[in-house]
Write a protein that holds these residues in place. Structure first.
Motif, mmCIF file in Angstrom:
data_model
loop_
_atom_site.group_PDB
_atom_site.id
_atom_site.type_symbol
_atom_site.label_atom_id
_atom_site.label_comp_id
_atom_site.label_asym_id
_atom_site.label_seq_id
_atom_site.Cartn_x
_atom_site.Cartn_y
_atom_site.Cartn_z
ATOM 1 N N UNK A 1 35.878 72.216 56.299
ATOM 2 C CA UNK A 1 35.135 72.238 56.527
ATOM 3 C C UNK A 1 35.771 73.137 57.627
ATOM 4 N N UNK A 2 36.786 72.500 58.124
ATOM 5 C CA UNK A 2 37.982 73.428 59.561
ATOM 6 C C UNK A 2 37.878 74.876 58.574
ATOM 7 N N UNK A 3 38.703 74.810 57.837
ATOM 8 C CA UNK A 3 38.909 75.960 57.080
ATOM 9 C C UNK A 3 37.858 77.066 56.566
ATOM 10 N N UNK A 4 36.589 76.751 56.952
ATOM 11 C CA UNK A 4 35.530 77.810 56.896
ATOM 12 C C UNK A 4 35.424 78.051 58.337
ATOM 13 N N UNK A 5 35.365 80.126 58.154
ATOM 14 C CA UNK A 5 35.070 80.647 60.051
ATOM 15 C C UNK A 5 33.350 80.626 60.011
ATOM 16 N N UNK A 6 32.923 79.860 59.379
ATOM 17 C CA UNK A 6 31.112 79.914 59.367
ATOM 18 C C UNK A 6 30.645 78.879 59.761
ATOM 19 N N UNK A 7 30.654 78.476 61.219
ATOM 20 C CA UNK A 7 29.007 77.424 61.486
ATOM 21 C C UNK A 7 27.888 76.923 61.037
ATOM 22 N N UNK A 8 27.835 75.917 60.787
ATOM 23 C CA UNK A 8 26.501 75.797 59.561
ATOM 24 C C UNK A 8 26.018 74.259 60.439
ATOM 25 N N UNK A 9 24.805 74.777 59.733
ATOM 26 C CA UNK A 9 23.740 73.970 60.905
ATOM 27 C C UNK A 9 23.638 72.355 60.012
ATOM 28 N N UNK A 10 24.066 71.991 58.748
ATOM 29 C CA UNK A 10 24.293 70.669 58.347
ATOM 30 C C UNK A 10 25.893 70.988 57.870
ATOM 31 N N UNK A 11 26.740 69.623 57.111
ATOM 32 C CA UNK A 11 27.646 69.488 56.882
ATOM 33 C C UNK A 11 27.594 68.227 56.277
ATOM 34 N N UNK A 12 27.311 68.330 54.666
ATOM 35 C CA UNK A 12 27.279 67.103 53.867
ATOM 36 C C UNK A 12 28.260 66.822 53.552
ATOM 37 N N UNK A 13 27.747 64.818 53.804
ATOM 38 C CA UNK A 13 29.446 64.389 53.111
ATOM 39 C C UNK A 13 29.162 63.154 52.666
ATOM 40 N N UNK A 14 29.814 62.322 51.432
ATOM 41 C CA UNK A 14 28.983 61.602 50.669
ATOM 42 C C UNK A 14 30.342 60.227 51.056
ATOM 43 N N UNK A 15 29.233 59.320 50.786
ATOM 44 C CA UNK A 15 30.304 58.156 51.226
ATOM 45 C C UNK A 15 29.376 57.213 49.988
ATOM 46 N N UNK A 16 30.989 56.346 49.414
ATOM 47 C CA UNK A 16 30.933 55.141 48.088
ATOM 48 C C UNK A 16 30.355 54.478 49.450
ATOM 49 N N UNK A 17 29.318 53.453 48.037
ATOM 50 C CA UNK A 17 29.025 52.267 48.606
ATOM 51 C C UNK A 17 28.972 51.117 47.743
ATOM 52 N N UNK A 18 29.816 50.032 47.844
ATOM 53 C CA UNK A 18 29.501 48.665 47.161
ATOM 54 C C UNK A 18 28.592 47.921 47.585
ATOM 55 N N UNK B 1 21.381 78.618 56.962
ATOM 56 C CA UNK B 1 20.133 78.248 55.689
ATOM 57 C C UNK B 1 21.559 77.691 54.764
ATOM 58 N N UNK B 2 22.131 76.478 54.398
ATOM 59 C CA UNK B 2 23.027 75.937 53.312
ATOM 60 C C UNK B 2 22.209 75.510 51.858
ATOM 61 N N UNK B 3 22.739 76.443 51.181
ATOM 62 C CA UNK B 3 22.542 75.898 49.855
ATOM 63 C C UNK B 3 23.881 75.094 49.021
ATOM 64 N N UNK B 4 22.787 74.486 48.299
ATOM 65 C CA UNK B 4 23.474 73.956 46.984
ATOM 66 C C UNK B 4 22.590 73.920 45.490
ATOM 67 N N UNK B 5 23.495 73.310 44.765
ATOM 68 C CA UNK B 5 23.764 73.589 43.457
ATOM 69 C C UNK B 5 22.824 72.123 42.953
ATOM 70 N N UNK B 6 21.627 72.297 41.875
ATOM 71 C CA UNK B 6 20.786 71.791 41.538
ATOM 72 C C UNK B 6 19.727 72.192 39.640
ATOM 73 N N UNK B 7 20.517 71.107 39.308
ATOM 74 C CA UNK B 7 20.585 71.195 37.732
ATOM 75 C C UNK B 7 19.060 69.967 37.518
#
Length: 683
Positions: A31-48, A206-212
């Motif tokens: 996210x630091x390499x992007x020049x645009x400030x986003x409203x939502x930052x999506x992060x994945x956390x693995x949980x056992x 607005x933050x867009x993602x992929x859906x299938x």
């Protein structure tokens, strides 16, 4: 409040011990390499879940039974970690100037679930009533999927009242939740929590993602597709939502184990039941692969010859469908195709296609249908179904194209039985030929019809073996029917026959003679006593053959130098002899190797011998002769079974005949293959 703080402390300890904090810091760097400030930052956390349960049983119970609350706890801890450790630099810089808030959208990725029935969803009996939203595991077959489309991961809303503090900043942020529709994230009737004024979306953030969307069905549904037998059981598919990194992780016709969260999607006036996929892993059903004691006994009794075991197995195969001794070459070819058709660990597909030419399609159709029941996966194509793929509009609000698998894609890794080719029109035969030659299926998606600006062409690998029948009693009226070797092919074009690879002609007795042979066989089976030296006494059940095929499929075989030299020599000699209009391409080498490996597996060996290559050469030469006429290698009409095996000396005479054909093949190679004298010893 104390309980919430205790749970958050446990979350922090778990992230620290599991390496989650280190991974969080690495994910924030992008996210630091992007020049645009986003409203939502999506992060994945693995949980056992097991590790969480050992650390804090209360938190573990929350992770397994209340995923939304668990996500909120992890999200709060990750938010504080990002702010405290300044993991996203531009937000830290902006927050020094003005009071800026932002949203960390944490997605919990479950590594696995406890192996208990409560966490397993059986797709053949999944509940239609309301149940809590908690993660479950399911296995199934992909039968349809849509193209990848966009959805809203998160959006920023501003208050329309200029005097309200929420008219600026990041105070109202909505993110996607499992099972939620697009309207639940982006809508125009939200109100401010402070002044109750209407909220308006700031589209720039607005933050867009992929859906299938993917349709999954229970593996037992394949049993319905094997034959025309009707069953009272009906299987219903389940819709999966794949998002972001999970898109394109599944393929049509493959098995998968999916961890997901069931959800009810409310779209008035309907309520649909779907699953938000959390993780996807390839999966294969477990099948027993131990050879039966009866077959092991036969293997010991025939150890003196490399050809006898497979001969007896083929000779005694399908006795309920055809009399003993009839169609032995076809029976062996069907078994060879069954044991050779598979997808290996490197995702490489091995196949063996069969085209059977006969004037009696009824008996052979039954024999092939019986063989199909032994396949790891088998689909009998019916005219009412789609052969390759069809398009429909998605019913879940996206409006995009939904690609639904046909018989060939449903048979991925197995056998697709096409039946009598005389029932197909020319355009279907052309499609079959194209797929056989390229092993790919192209699907054209018109953009205007499915809400896209441009048309799109998608390709899917076709990884199944095809079985088909050609009625030689039918005459096509083509001018080329008088060509050598093509007069008995019926309406099937020579190009299509070439695409199948292995062509087998069955000229056994038909009509009243077949009925008489069937009657005599039934009486002999009733009165004859067992004799280990008489192949007609060996009887094997369908389960014996199913276990044999499953075991042989899993064998890893190695090509011996002698077998490799014979295959190469025969190919080179055939190219020189059949240079006039006969196609002897590299595909012929693949066919020879495939046949030799299949015969080796059927004999339960792990090294392909020269004798296996002899069977491969005889089958291939007989197939080419049927299509293009005989060559300098003179072989009998039925070279693999040149004599009757109905008496005691039948196997011995067959071994002697195959030994003689073996020498004829060597002489053919020595005479016509360039440089054969350097690697073939003349005997």
């Amino acid at each position: 409040m104390a309980d919430v703080l205790s749970l958050k402390e446990s979350v922090l300890v778990y992230l620290d011990r599991s390496g989650g904090l280190k991974k969080l810091a690495g994910d924030c760097k992008r996210f630091n390499g992007s020049q645009q400030t986003e409203a939502v930052y999506r992060l994945c956390v693995s949980v056992n879940p097991c590790d969480v349960m050992e650390l804090d049983p209360v938190l573990g119970d929350c992770v397994l039974h209340d995923p939304l609350r668990a996500t909120a706890l992890f999200q709060s801890v990750c938010f504080l970690a990002v702010k405290t450790l300044s993991l996203i630099e531009k937000i830290h810089m902006e927050s020094q100037c003005v009071c800026v808030s932002f949203e960390v959208n944490v997605i919990l990725k479950y590594t696995h679930l406890p192996p208990f029935p409560e966490y397993t969803l059986d797709l053949s009996s999944f509940p239609r009533a309301y149940r809590p939203m908690r993660p479950v595991s399911m296995e199934g077959l992909v039968i349809a999927m849509t193209r990848v489309t966009k959805y809203t991961q998160g959006a920023r809303f501003l208050c329309t009242d200029a005097d309200c503090p929420c008219s600026t900043g990041f105070h109202h942020i909505r993110v996607h939740a499992p099972g939620a529709t697009e309207s639940a994230t982006v809508r125009n009737d939200f109100s401010c929590t402070i002044c109750s004024s209407q909220l308006k979306e700031d589209v720039k953030f607005r933050v867009l993602g992929d859906k299938q969307l993917v349709e999954l069905i229970h593996v037992k549904a394949l049993d319905v597709l094997r034959s025309h037998q009707q069953s009272a059981t009906r299987y219903q598919s389940v819709t999966l939502f794949l998002r972001d990194e999970l898109c394109n992780s599944m393929r049509i016709g493959r098995f998968y184990r999916v961890l997901g969260i069931p959800a009810h999607v409310h779209q008035w006036p309907n309520i649909t039941w779907s699953v938000e996929a959390n993780s996807v892993q390839p999966w294969e059903p477990e099948y027993g692969c131990e050879v039966s004691p009866r077959l092991q006994e036969l293997l010991k009794a025939t150890v003196s010859s490399p050809w006898r075991f497979s001969a007896i197995v083929a000779h005694c195969f399908g006795l309920d469908m055809a009399p003993l001794g009839l169609y032995n070459t076809l029976k062996m070819s069907l078994l060879l195709s069954l044991v050779q058709t598979r997808i290996d660990e490197k995702d490489t597909f091995h196949n063996l296609d069969l085209l059977v030419v006969t004037a009696d399609t009824l008996i052979l159709d039954r024999l092939m249908a019986y063989s199909l029941s032994l396949a790891y996966r088998g689909v009998r194509h019916q005219a009412s179904r789609e052969m390759f793929a069809c398009l429909s509009r998605d019913e879940h609000g996206t409006g995009t194209a939904n690609i639904r698998a046909g018989s060939a894609l449903l048979a991925t890794g197995g056998i697709c039985m096409l039946g009598d080719l005389s029932c197909y029109k020319k355009d279907k035969l052309d499609s079959i030929q194209s797929v056989l030659e390229s092993r790919t299926l192209s699907v054209f998606i018109p953009g205007k019809k499915y809400g896209e600006d441009a048309d799109q062409q998608l390709s899917f690998p076709v990884q199944c073996s095809f079985w088909a029948l050609a009625d030689s009693s039918c005459r096509s009226g083509r001018a080329d029917c008088a060509a050598p070797g093509t007069a008995e092919m019926g309406p099937v074009p020579v190009q299509l026959a070439d695409a199948f690879g292995l062509v087998i002609e069955c000229k056994d007795r038909v009509g009243a003679q077949t009925l008489l042979a069937q009657t005599v066989h039934t009486l002999q089976q009733a009165v004859q006593s067992g004799n280990l030296h008489d192949p007609s006494c060996w009887e094997f059940s369908t389960q014996d053959y199913r276990e044999l095929v499953a075991h042989a499929q899993g064998l890893q075989v190695e090509l011996s130098p002698a077998a490799e030299k014979m295959i190469l020599g025969y190919y080179m000699a055939s190219r020189r002899v059949r240079s006039q209009g006969v196609k002897m391409s590299v595909a012929s080498v693949k066919l020879l190797i495939s046949l030799a490996e299949a015969h080796c597996k059927l004999c339960l060996r792990t090294k392909v011998l020269e004798q296996d290559a002899v069977i491969a050469v005889l089958l291939c030469e007989n197939s080419v002769s049927l299509k293009h006429g005989a060559s300098a290698l003179i072989i009998p009409p039925d070279p693999v079974f040149p004599c009757d095996l109905g008496d005691v000396d039948g196997l011995r005479r067959r071994d002697a005949a195959l030994d003689e054909l073996h020498q004829n093949i060597l002489q053919f190679i020595y005479a016509y293959a360039p440089g054969a004298d350097t690697y073939i010893t003349e005997e």
